[in-house]
Scaffold this active site. Structure first.
Site, PDB file in Angstrom:
ATOM      1  N   HIS A 156      -6.222  23.335  27.036  1.00 45.16           N
ATOM      2  CA  HIS A 156      -4.983  22.716  27.548  1.00 45.16           C
ATOM      3  C   HIS A 156      -4.433  23.397  28.798  1.00 45.16           C
ATOM      4  O   HIS A 156      -3.244  23.679  28.906  1.00 45.16           O
ATOM      5  CB  HIS A 156      -3.913  22.690  26.455  1.00 45.16           C
ATOM      6  CG  HIS A 156      -4.333  21.969  25.222  1.00 45.16           C
ATOM      7  ND1 HIS A 156      -3.542  21.873  24.103  1.00 45.16           N
ATOM      8  CD2 HIS A 156      -5.484  21.302  24.915  1.00 45.16           C
ATOM      9  CE1 HIS A 156      -4.170  21.187  23.165  1.00 45.16           C
ATOM     10  NE2 HIS A 156      -5.362  20.831  23.647  1.00 45.16           N
ATOM     11  N   GLU A 249      -1.319   9.546  25.743  1.00 48.07           N
ATOM     12  CA  GLU A 249      -0.177   8.848  26.322  1.00 48.07           C
ATOM     13  C   GLU A 249      -0.305   8.629  27.824  1.00 48.07           C
ATOM     14  O   GLU A 249      -0.903   9.438  28.536  1.00 48.07           O
ATOM     15  CB  GLU A 249       1.111   9.651  26.101  1.00 48.07           C
ATOM     16  CG  GLU A 249       1.508   9.839  24.665  1.00 48.07           C
ATOM     17  CD  GLU A 249       2.792  10.638  24.510  1.00 48.07           C
ATOM     18  OE1 GLU A 249       3.267  10.763  23.375  1.00 48.07           O
ATOM     19  OE2 GLU A 249       3.336  11.130  25.539  1.00 48.07           O
ATOM     20  N   TYR A 259       9.404  14.686  27.315  1.00 47.41           N
ATOM     21  CA  TYR A 259       8.482  13.669  26.801  1.00 47.41           C
ATOM     22  C   TYR A 259       7.945  13.993  25.403  1.00 47.41           C
ATOM     23  O   TYR A 259       7.011  13.359  24.935  1.00 47.41           O
ATOM     24  CB  TYR A 259       7.397  13.400  27.837  1.00 47.41           C
ATOM     25  CG  TYR A 259       8.044  12.664  28.995  1.00 47.41           C
ATOM     26  CD1 TYR A 259       8.111  11.286  29.029  1.00 47.41           C
ATOM     27  CD2 TYR A 259       8.739  13.374  29.975  1.00 47.41           C
ATOM     28  CE1 TYR A 259       8.793  10.617  30.026  1.00 47.41           C
ATOM     29  CE2 TYR A 259       9.433  12.720  30.984  1.00 47.41           C
ATOM     30  CZ  TYR A 259       9.461  11.336  30.987  1.00 47.41           C
ATOM     31  OH  TYR A 259      10.176  10.680  31.969  1.00 47.41           O
ATOM     32  N   TYR A 270      -5.253  17.835  13.737  1.00 42.57           N
ATOM     33  CA  TYR A 270      -6.652  17.563  13.423  1.00 42.57           C
ATOM     34  C   TYR A 270      -6.930  17.683  11.927  1.00 42.57           C
ATOM     35  O   TYR A 270      -7.899  17.118  11.420  1.00 42.57           O
ATOM     36  CB  TYR A 270      -7.546  18.499  14.234  1.00 42.57           C
ATOM     37  CG  TYR A 270      -7.433  18.236  15.719  1.00 42.57           C
ATOM     38  CD1 TYR A 270      -7.956  17.079  16.286  1.00 42.57           C
ATOM     39  CD2 TYR A 270      -6.769  19.131  16.546  1.00 42.57           C
ATOM     40  CE1 TYR A 270      -7.839  16.822  17.645  1.00 42.57           C
ATOM     41  CE2 TYR A 270      -6.643  18.885  17.914  1.00 42.57           C
ATOM     42  CZ  TYR A 270      -7.177  17.726  18.448  1.00 42.57           C
ATOM     43  OH  TYR A 270      -7.037  17.465  19.781  1.00 42.57           O
TER      44      TYR A 270
END
Length: 378
Positions: A156, A249, A259, A270
């Site tokens: 990420h 998204e 958001y 997961y």
């Protein structure tokens, strides 16, 4: 399960393109047109970002830490003087973009996972691209953004770079593998950042005074945005980001807004466990569109070319896990009406999507033998 609202995105580079394909073209029928796909170059090591140079060449990053120039089907040797990067998991050399005045200055921007003594963190730098014969080097490299808090995790990092029409830069930053960081307004992780071309902070940023958040933060609550584009339809920024198990998204990040990740999401962990409060909560924005199950999106473009007038204003997104190109059909105001899934399984993991000035579409495949695919009208 999918939901829509209104969305957009796109940014074109004005260039003349003349590439010699390395393989014969193959045709693919879609709902509205027939595509002709040809391989422009191959043998790339997990290519991540692509930019069109004024002379028709392509500037391509490889996740392992190299930048290449591709012209007439030939891949250059690595561009010299690229900073060291952490190549681990999703980390490495990421996006690349040309400065608004590139034709004059030769300035490029690139993002990467920056090595630190205690781990890594997403950074974005600028440099001058100097080409000499068949080679090139970076000159005067300077870091404009660097996530202050390091991570020992390998996921990420983001990260896309968008040069907006006003010359300011948007840079997407993932949560660096720790979801709670996306809700810390004193942490760049899980944010869209906005700076001036020289790295200074725009006076109209939502936290420019630094009191309620870092001055470079534009929006928060993002998980791992790997696509960003300027939408000429809505005249706004659009981003696309990975959810967990579900909940990918598309967002239209607005100044100072949150958001939701990980407070609200359309996905689950997961393990199957619930994340946060559910799909809605006061103070958190809804996505324009989401996917459940996930497609693992990367790369986002708005189609504004003349080659496929049927797709004018539509969004194009790559998919990694689902190995396809997604077209989101939009109305004249930018609202998403439907989705078409194209080229599924034909080229592997699609990492980036770009639209050239002639209307053709370029794809990068995220493989050890990565390719540049050019789509034209058959």
């Amino acid at each position: 399960m999918k939901r829509t609202a209104s969305v957009v995105s796109a940014t074109l580079y004005a260039v003349l393109l003349a590439f010699a394909p390395t393989a014969s073209a193959k045709d693919y029928k879609t709902e509205t047109v027939t595509l002709s796909a040809e391989t422009i170059a191959d043998g790339l090591d997990h290519p991540w970002g692509l930019a069109f140079l004024p002379d028709g060449a392509l500037l391509v990053t490889e996740r392992g830490g190299t930048i290449r120039i591709v012209k007439d089907g030939k891949v250059s040797k690595p561009v010299a003087n690229v900073p060291k990067v952490v190549v681990k998991g999703e980390g490495g050399l990421l996006d690349v973009a040309l400065a608004a005045d590139f034709a004059k200055s030769g300035t490029i921007y690139f993002s990467y996972s920056e090595p630190r003594p205690n781990g890594a963190g997403t950074a974005m730098a600028r440099a001058r691209l100097v080409r000499n014969g068949d080679g090139a080097e970076l000159d005067n490299v300077s870091v404009l953004l660097s996530v202050k808090k390091s991570t020992t995790k390998s996921a990420h990092f983001g990260s896309r770079i968008l040069v907006a029409p006003d010359g300011k830069l948007f840079v997407t930053i993932g949560d660096q593998g720790t979801m709670q960081r996306s809700q810390d307004f004193k942490d760049e992780a899980g944010s869209v950042l906005r700076i001036n071309a020289d790295g200074t902070i725009p006076a109209d940023n939502p936290f420019a005074d630094g009191k309620k958040g870092l001055p470079e933060i534009w929006s928060k609550g993002h998980r791992n945005p790997q696509g960003a584009v300027w939408d000429p339809v809505t005249r706004s920024l659009l981003t696309i980001e990975h959810g967990a198990k579900g909940g990918d998204e598309i967002n239209e990040p607005q100044a100072g807004k949150n958001y939701g990740w990980p407070v609200i999401t359309y996905g689950v962990d997961y393990s199957g466990a619930k994340i946060g409060k559910g799909t809605h909560a006061k103070g958190y924005e809804q996505p324009l569109y989401y996917w459940d199950p996930s497609i693992a999106p990367s790369g986002l473009a708005v189609y504004e070319g003349s080659m496929f007038p049927e797709w004018k204003g539509d969004l194009l997104a790559g998919a990694l896990k689902s190995q396809m190109l997604v077209r989101l059909d939009r109305d004249e105001k930018g609202a998403i009406k439907g989705e078409e899934r194209m080229l599924k399984g034909e080229f592997g993991r699609i990492r980036d999507v770009r639209v050239a000035s002639d209307g053709s579409i370029y794809l990068l495949t995220d493989e050890s033998d990565g390719k540049i695919i050019r789509l034209t009208r058959a």
